[in-house]
Design a protein around this motif. Structure first.
Motif, short mmCIF file in Angstrom:
data_model
loop_
_atom_site.label_atom_id
_atom_site.label_comp_id
_atom_site.label_asym_id
_atom_site.label_seq_id
_atom_site.Cartn_x
_atom_site.Cartn_y
_atom_site.Cartn_z
N MET A 114 0.83 -1.20 0.00
CA MET A 114 0.00 0.00 0.00
C MET A 114 0.87 1.26 0.00
SD MET A 114 -2.96 1.29 -0.17
CE MET A 114 -3.99 -0.16 0.14
N THR A 115 1.95 1.23 0.80
CA THR A 115 2.86 2.39 0.83
C THR A 115 3.44 2.65 -0.55
OG1 THR A 115 3.42 1.87 3.13
CG2 THR A 115 4.90 3.36 1.94
N SER A 116 3.84 1.59 -1.24
CA SER A 116 4.43 1.74 -2.57
C SER A 116 3.41 2.33 -3.55
CB SER A 116 4.94 0.39 -3.09
OG SER A 116 5.98 -0.09 -2.28
N LEU A 117 2.16 1.88 -3.45
CA LEU A 117 1.12 2.40 -4.35
C LEU A 117 0.87 3.88 -4.08
CD1 LEU A 117 -1.46 -0.53 -4.32
CD2 LEU A 117 0.13 0.10 -6.14
N VAL A 118 0.86 4.27 -2.82
CA VAL A 118 0.66 5.68 -2.49
C VAL A 118 1.81 6.53 -3.02
CG1 VAL A 118 0.47 7.34 -0.59
CG2 VAL A 118 -0.76 5.18 -0.48
N LEU A 119 3.04 6.05 -2.85
CA LEU A 119 4.21 6.79 -3.34
C LEU A 119 4.21 6.91 -4.86
CD1 LEU A 119 6.94 5.34 -0.97
CD2 LEU A 119 6.15 7.71 -1.04
N LEU A 120 3.84 5.83 -5.54
CA LEU A 120 3.76 5.88 -7.01
C LEU A 120 2.66 6.84 -7.46
CD1 LEU A 120 4.30 2.15 -8.03
CD2 LEU A 120 5.88 4.06 -8.34
N ALA A 121 1.55 6.84 -6.74
CA ALA A 121 0.48 7.79 -7.06
C ALA A 121 0.95 9.22 -6.86
CB ALA A 121 -0.74 7.50 -6.20
N TRP A 122 1.70 9.47 -5.79
CA TRP A 122 2.25 10.81 -5.53
C TRP A 122 3.17 11.23 -6.68
CZ3 TRP A 122 2.07 14.67 -1.76
CH2 TRP A 122 3.12 15.60 -1.80
N ALA A 123 4.08 10.33 -7.08
CA ALA A 123 5.03 10.65 -8.15
C ALA A 123 4.29 10.92 -9.46
CB ALA A 123 6.03 9.51 -8.33
N THR A 124 3.28 10.12 -9.77
CA THR A 124 2.51 10.30 -10.99
C THR A 124 1.78 11.63 -10.98
OG1 THR A 124 2.21 7.90 -11.18
CG2 THR A 124 0.72 9.30 -12.44
N LEU A 125 1.20 11.98 -9.83
CA LEU A 125 0.45 13.23 -9.72
C LEU A 125 1.38 14.44 -9.91
CD1 LEU A 125 -2.36 14.42 -9.05
CD2 LEU A 125 -1.62 14.52 -6.66
N VAL A 126 2.54 14.41 -9.25
CA VAL A 126 3.48 15.53 -9.38
C VAL A 126 3.98 15.64 -10.81
CG1 VAL A 126 5.74 16.40 -8.66
CG2 VAL A 126 4.17 15.45 -6.96
N ALA A 127 4.36 14.52 -11.42
CA ALA A 127 4.88 14.54 -12.79
C ALA A 127 3.83 15.01 -13.80
CB ALA A 127 5.40 13.15 -13.18
N ALA A 128 2.56 14.70 -13.54
CA ALA A 128 1.50 15.09 -14.47
C ALA A 128 1.11 16.56 -14.32
CB ALA A 128 0.27 14.20 -14.24
N LEU A 129 1.12 17.07 -13.08
CA LEU A 129 0.65 18.43 -12.84
C LEU A 129 1.72 19.48 -13.03
CD1 LEU A 129 -1.61 17.96 -9.67
CD2 LEU A 129 -2.31 18.09 -12.07
N ALA A 130 2.97 19.14 -12.79
CA ALA A 130 4.04 20.15 -12.81
C ALA A 130 4.16 20.88 -14.15
CB ALA A 130 5.37 19.50 -12.43
N PRO A 131 4.18 20.20 -15.31
CA PRO A 131 4.36 20.94 -16.57
C PRO A 131 3.31 22.02 -16.80
CG PRO A 131 4.71 18.60 -16.93
CD PRO A 131 4.16 18.74 -15.54
N ALA A 132 2.07 21.75 -16.44
CA ALA A 132 1.02 22.76 -16.64
C ALA A 132 1.04 23.82 -15.55
CB ALA A 132 -0.35 22.07 -16.68
N ALA A 133 1.33 23.41 -14.33
CA ALA A 133 1.26 24.34 -13.21
C ALA A 133 2.43 25.31 -13.17
CB ALA A 133 1.18 23.58 -11.89
N LEU A 134 3.58 24.92 -13.71
CA LEU A 134 4.81 25.71 -13.56
C LEU A 134 5.27 26.37 -14.86
CD1 LEU A 134 6.84 23.33 -11.19
CD2 LEU A 134 5.27 25.20 -10.59
N THR A 135 4.37 26.56 -15.80
CA THR A 135 4.76 27.18 -17.07
C THR A 135 3.88 28.37 -17.44
OG1 THR A 135 3.41 25.53 -18.24
CG2 THR A 135 5.77 25.08 -18.06
N GLY A 136 3.13 28.88 -16.50
CA GLY A 136 2.27 30.03 -16.79
C GLY A 136 3.05 31.34 -16.84
#
Length: 321
Positions: free
Chosen positions: A1-23
């Motif tokens: 479960m810990t591994s799944l949560v960490l992978l979800a965190w990494a996926t969320l950050v990697a997906a949101l960063a390009p749009a959130a940090l290029t305005g």
């Protein structure tokens, strides 16, 4: 479960960063935006590596220290063949490969840049002359100004640039390049380049390298304009040729956007904007660690605190002698 949560965190950050940090807002907060990009990259890296490790090493094992981690890994290897153990060993191997790739990418990125700069300095030496103000002039027909980081840091100015710029504009671009050297901006760019080299197929890695290269130029422009004015910086950028060597930082890189920013400066950020950016950076850095600590705490509590109904009478259970 810990591994799944960490992978979800990494996926969320990697997906949101390009749009959130290029305005457009990033041009008014270049320093904090660079911090956000580096924080996002570190957060993704730590989360993915930790997720792979915790497939074989349960978070509760961390309480036993290094001995517990080694024991869990040995147990997984010894039980290879069973489904759980096979999955654990596969995760450990994938984590080791990713970690090795990360280390090699950083060493190759920093090493190749350092070697190129040494060779470039050696090639310029017979053609250059040291000026009293501490910069190096090279006889060349293209107007260019750039810096070579390292020890010692060198600011290179071509003879054509000296002829094309007014004294005030030349002073502005020299301050721009010295800002690069003092701020160690080449290290920020190298970190982003090494991350991109490790994960070339990740859109976030490509965007982060491009954005950090852009933002360090804004940082240097701001330092130059503080003393020499935005008009002098903008005019100097226009008059210089964008011919920066590969591992150098040049005064004319990304000229169009930088000139617009100098002539129409962005709104100064308020204190609350800086606080929000600093808070997000802290969350990015603390996120994977917080998940790990929370999981370890829950696992340890479940292992040490028995769960069940209290003994009859509400007292403490006793055992006959």
């Amino acid at each position: 479960m810990t591994s799944l949560v960490l992978l979800a965190w990494a996926t969320l950050v990697a997906a949101l960063a390009p749009a959130a940090l290029t305005g457009r807002w990033t041009t008014s907060l270049p320093r904090f935006t660079i911090g956000l990009w580096l924080g996002a990259e570190l957060s993704v890296t730590v989360a993915v590596l930790s997720a792979g490790l915790f497939v074989a090493v349960p978070p509760a094992t961390l309480a036993a220290g290094l001995d517990g981690i080694v024991t869990a890994c040995v147990r997984a290897v010894a039980g290879l063949g069973a489904l759980n153990e096979t999955l654990a060993v596969t995760a450990l191997l994938a984590t080791a490969v990713l970690l090795a790739r990360l280390v090699v990418s950083f060493l190759r990125t920093f090493g190749s840049a350092s070697r190129w700069r040494r060779r470039h300095r050696a090639a310029l030496l017979p053609l250059s002359q040291q000026e009293a103000e501490g910069w190096t002039m090279v006889d060349h027909s293209a107007a260019a100004v750039y810096c070579l980081p390292g020890r010692p840091g060198t600011v290179v100015v071509t003879s054509a640039a000296v002829e094309a710029l007014t004294p005030e504009e030349l002073a502005a671009v020299l301050r721009h390049e010295r800002a690069h050297l003092r701020g160690r901006h080449h290290l920020l760019v190298a970190l982003a380049a090494a991350f991109h080299r490790t994960l070339p197929g990740l859109p976030m890695a490509e965007t982060a390298e491009r954005e950090i290269r852009r933002l360090v130029e804004h940082l240097a422009d701001d330092r130059a304009s503080e003393q020499h004015g935005r008009q002098a910086v903008a005019t100097a950028i226009v008059r210089l040729a964008d011919r920066t060597p590969r591992h150098a930082l040049g005064a004319a890189t990304g000229a169009v956007e930088r000139v617009r920013r100098m002539l129409a400066p962005p709104t100064r950020p308020r204190i609350r904007h800086r606080l929000v950016a600093a808070t997000v950076i802290a969350l990015l850095l603390a996120g994977p660690t917080a998940v790990t600590v929370a999981s370890a705490g829950v696992a340890l509590e479940g292992a040490t605190c028995p769960i069940g109904p209290p003994p009859p009478g509400g007292g403490t259970a006793t055992h006959p002698r």
